[in-house]
Design a protein around this motif. Structure first.
Motif, short mmCIF file in Angstrom:
data_model
loop_
_atom_site.label_atom_id
_atom_site.label_comp_id
_atom_site.label_asym_id
_atom_site.label_seq_id
_atom_site.Cartn_x
_atom_site.Cartn_y
_atom_site.Cartn_z
N MET A 130 -5.36 60.62 29.79
CA MET A 130 -6.55 60.76 30.65
C MET A 130 -7.63 61.49 29.87
O MET A 130 -7.35 62.16 28.87
CB MET A 130 -6.20 61.52 31.93
N ALA B 110 -1.74 65.93 31.10
CA ALA B 110 -1.43 64.84 32.03
C ALA B 110 -0.24 65.17 32.92
O ALA B 110 -0.12 64.65 34.03
CB ALA B 110 -1.16 63.55 31.26
N ALA C 292 -8.47 57.04 32.89
CA ALA C 292 -7.03 57.30 32.75
C ALA C 292 -6.36 55.98 32.42
O ALA C 292 -6.83 54.91 32.81
CB ALA C 292 -6.44 57.89 34.04
N LEU D 57 -5.92 59.58 37.05
CA LEU D 57 -4.52 59.42 36.70
C LEU D 57 -3.66 59.39 37.96
O LEU D 57 -2.70 58.60 38.06
CB LEU D 57 -4.07 60.53 35.77
#
Length: 438
Positions: free
Chosen positions: A347, A386, A286, A356
């Motif tokens: 990510m 994300a 990430a 993340l």
């Protein structure tokens, strides 16, 4: 030199000219104070005159207000071509608007017109879409409460569009909120802007204590040059909308506090070389960058009931008196506070969401070191995977943002296939939100 860019008679003589910083700064600051602005309601003050009075009786819900502090050109000064226009009635400043033009990525064209109709009749080969296009950004429209509904907002927008068109901008964009009916009526109804993207702001408060990170996760900071190379692979312009052509300059900006990458512990060696960030065949990772907006923006939560204010104050007092209890206290958000903005949030891999979340915790711990920062937030497209992994609190988030766009090309010119930017974004495309314009 003060440049006269537009003069129009409405209910009273109004002159539009460029900002003279030394002469106009006090009046601009006073106008900002008069115009209360919501989280993305830049243009709400331009036409919402009668709405303010009617809301006073029934409005008791919480709202997040944003105020520009410091340099009034902070949101546009990064662009080589930028301007702040002021409207004057006699000797009084009654309105302002900011504008800038810059090269951003267009992303791919989702329209089916690209198939058979995209071939050049002369050469027989498909036309190549330019990866970057010049776009104008209209920001910070303000009209004095005592001079609304007189056409001043219309005059300012026309002048800003004229300025942008003269500098070769192919499109103009603006941002507002779904609930800001007056702003949508002005831009969509009168000027033909089309709503086309709906980013979501995901925010969380900065707690008094450091958040722990998972032991098997490793976080590293990338140098700006390596970060630029990584993003060049992660955010190709053909798959990303509004990626700035000056991305390396953004990553090296003094307000970018760093670009951070998280990997699982077994990948420590590859992370130091940068391979784990850019090679899709490598294990999960990430990456995100952190922008310090505390120097240019001040936020405040208004409309909160007294019970909530006193309850949060009591929790803070308890946390200070008994830190060993680890009470999750929230900063005093009812006074002006600043925020750190996360951008370039990406990510990959099965462990990407967990990595993340670790990066977001790391960004929180970075923000703890700045007493002016009370919130960490990210602006993402709602369909971005994300977005589901970024920790957020409902009262610190907003899903009402609306981006609108207009084609500034000559109305007599033949339309091209990529004019319809308002079409839905293709699956898998990424929406980049530049923190400099937040």
């Amino acid at each position: 030199m003060v440049e006269k860019v537009g003069v129009e008679r409405i209910a009273m003589p109004v002159t539009v000219r460029e900002l003279d910083m030394e002469r106009d700064l006090p009046a601009v600051e006073e106008l900002e104070r008069q115009c209360q602005v919501g989280i993305s309601g830049d243009q709400g003050s331009a036409a919402a005159d009668g709405a303010k009075k009617s809301k006073k009786k029934k409005r008791e819900r919480m709202s997040l207000c944003v105020e520009q502090i410091g340099d009034p050109l902070a949101r546009v000064r990064h662009a080589p071509e930028h301007v702040m226009l002021v409207a004057e009635c006699g000797e009084k400043m009654v309105g302002v608007i900011k504008a800038c033009t810059k090269m951003v990525s267009r992303g791919s064209i989702s329209s089916c017109k690209n198939t058979s109709s995209s071939s050049s009749p002369s050469s027989g080969s498909p036309t190549q879409q330019q990866p970057y296009v010049k776009v104008a950004f209209l920001l910070g429209l303000r009209v004095s409460p005592s001079h609304r509904r007189l056409g001043i907002g219309t005059t300012l927008v026309q002048a800003a569009e004229e300025w942008s068109r003269a500098r070769g901008a192919a499109h103009a964009t603006m941002a507002t909120t779904v609930s800001n009916k007056a702003s949508l009526a002005l831009f969509a109804g009168r000027f033909g802007y089309a709503p086309f993207r709906r980013p979501v702001l995901l925010g969380r408060p900065v707690h008094a204590r450091r958040l722990p990170l998972k032991r098997h996760h490793r976080v590293f900071q990338l140098q700006p040059a390596l970060a630029a190379a990584a993003y060049a692979r992660l955010l190709p312009p053909q798959d990303t909308e509004f990626l700035p052509a000056d991305m390396p300059a953004l990553l090296a900006h003094k307000l970018t506090l760093g670009t951070f990458v998280a990997i699982e512990g077994s990948d420590h060696h590859t992370a130091t070389t940068g391979a784990a960030v850019t090679d899709a065949e490598q294990p999960s990772f990430a990456v995100l960058s952190v922008w310090d907006s505390t120097r240019s923006l001040s936020m405040r939560v208004g409309g909160a009931p007294a019970l909530l204010r006193h309850s949060l104050a009591a929790v803070r007092a308890l946390d200070r008196a008994a830190p060993w209890m680890r009470v999750p206290s929230v900063p005093d958000i009812f006074r002006p506070f600043g925020a750190y903005l996360l951008y370039g949030v990406r990510m990959s891999g099965p462990a990407g969401p967990a990595l993340l979340r670790t990066l977001c915790r790391h960004a929180h711990n970075v923000a703890r070191k700045n007493p002016a920062c009370a919130v960490v937030a990210a602006d993402l497209a709602p369909g971005d995977p994300a977005a589901a992994a970024v920790p957020s609190w409902r009262h610190f988030s907003c899903d009402e943002d609306v981006w609108c766009i207009k084609n500034l090309s000559d109305g007599n010119a033949a339309p091209s296939n990529d004019d319809d930017w308002a079409a839905p974004a293709p699956p898998g495309s990424v929406l980049f939100v530049d923190p400099r314009e937040f």
